[in-house]
Design an enzyme around this catalytic site. Structure first.
Site, mmCIF file in Angstrom:
data_model
loop_
_atom_site.group_PDB
_atom_site.id
_atom_site.type_symbol
_atom_site.label_atom_id
_atom_site.label_comp_id
_atom_site.label_asym_id
_atom_site.label_seq_id
_atom_site.Cartn_x
_atom_site.Cartn_y
_atom_site.Cartn_z
ATOM 1 N N ASP A 112 1.151 -0.824 -0.083
ATOM 2 C CA ASP A 112 -0.270 0.142 -0.234
ATOM 3 C C ASP A 112 0.676 1.719 0.193
ATOM 4 O O ASP A 112 1.896 1.377 0.616
ATOM 5 C CB ASP A 112 -0.877 0.064 1.408
ATOM 6 N N HIS A 130 3.714 -2.454 3.605
ATOM 7 C CA HIS A 130 3.369 -0.817 3.309
ATOM 8 C C HIS A 130 4.611 -0.601 2.145
ATOM 9 O O HIS A 130 5.538 -1.707 2.692
ATOM 10 C CB HIS A 130 3.589 0.207 4.459
HETATM 11 ZN ZN LIG Z 1 -3.386 3.754 3.003
#
Ligand SMILES: [Zn+2]
Length: 230
Positions: A43, A195
């Site tokens: 992400d 992430h």
């Molecule tokens: Zn995010």
């Protein structure tokens, strides 16, 4: 109206209301599959500091992954989105500016957060995303409507693989402990959320190697979704 007719009526009414909300208004966290297949997802990119390093690891391991990208980052690094798409990775929609969508007052604001990335990625890569992940995994009715209007499917995750501890990831034991805890959570059909950040780079390669040794195959989010088995 008899008592039992009334009860059936209420039951039907409730199952319609609850049934619909369950069927269409829930992000997929895991896919039921018949193979040892999983989807790695990253992400908040693309980011000049991290995307090339993540891509290098995926290339070295010869696997495909999915990147839920933010419009403002695509705008700053369109060449990274292009590169990922060209190499067979999937790009998903993670909104234009990463807000908590239910906090936005205007429906039009929610729509432009989602629609904007659809348009931008189409321009940059030639294809329109089909996968969506809401920032902070926050959804409401209006968000669901916009997801539907943009022909998107929403995915959360079954494995949250970011390192949240305060250990030093230069320490091999810290890495080993983290790997043990996240690998134990992986099952066939898992959607793994990470992430694009420095910490991820400390264990990503080993994580993939460990899962490969356990017989896992890595596919994109949409591929995993197509492997769905009832
Ligand atoms: Zn995010």
């Amino acid at each position: 109206m008899s008592n039992s007719t009334l009860k059936i009526g209420i039951f039907l009414l409730l199952s319609t209301v609850i049934g619909n909300s369950n069927a269409s208004e829930k992000a997929t966290a895991k896919i039921k599959v018949n193979c040892k297949c999983i989807a790695l997802t990253f992400d908040d990119g693309p980011q000049a500091k991290f995307t090339p390093a993540i891509l290098a690891i995926l290339t070295k391991q010869n696997i495909k992954a999915t990147f839920f990208q933010v419009g403002k980052n695509i705008k700053n690094n369109p060449q990274l989105s292009q590169l990922l798409a060209k190499q067979g990775h999937e790009l998903g929609n993670h909104t234009m500016s990463h807000p908590r969508l239910p906090h936005l007052t205007a429906i039009s604001a929610i729509n432009s957060e989602i629609k904007g990335v659809q348009i931008m990625l189409k321009e940059v890569t030639g294809s329109t995303p089909t996968a969506f992940r809401a920032p902070f995994l926050k959804y409401d009715k209006r968000v669901w409507q916009s997801i539907k209007d943009n022909n998107l499917r929403a995915y959360n995750a079954s494995v949250y693989a970011d390192y949240k501890g305060d250990g030093d990831l230069h320490d091999q034991q810290v890495v080993a402990d983290h790997l043990e805890s996240i690998t134990a959570k992986v099952t066939p059909g898992a959607i793994v959320l990470m992430h694009e950040r420095q910490k991820t780079l400390h264990y990503l390669n080993l994580f993939i190697k460990t899962l490969k040794a356990q017989g896992y195959h890595f596919v994109t989010m949409s591929q995993l979704s197509k492997l769905k088995h009832e």
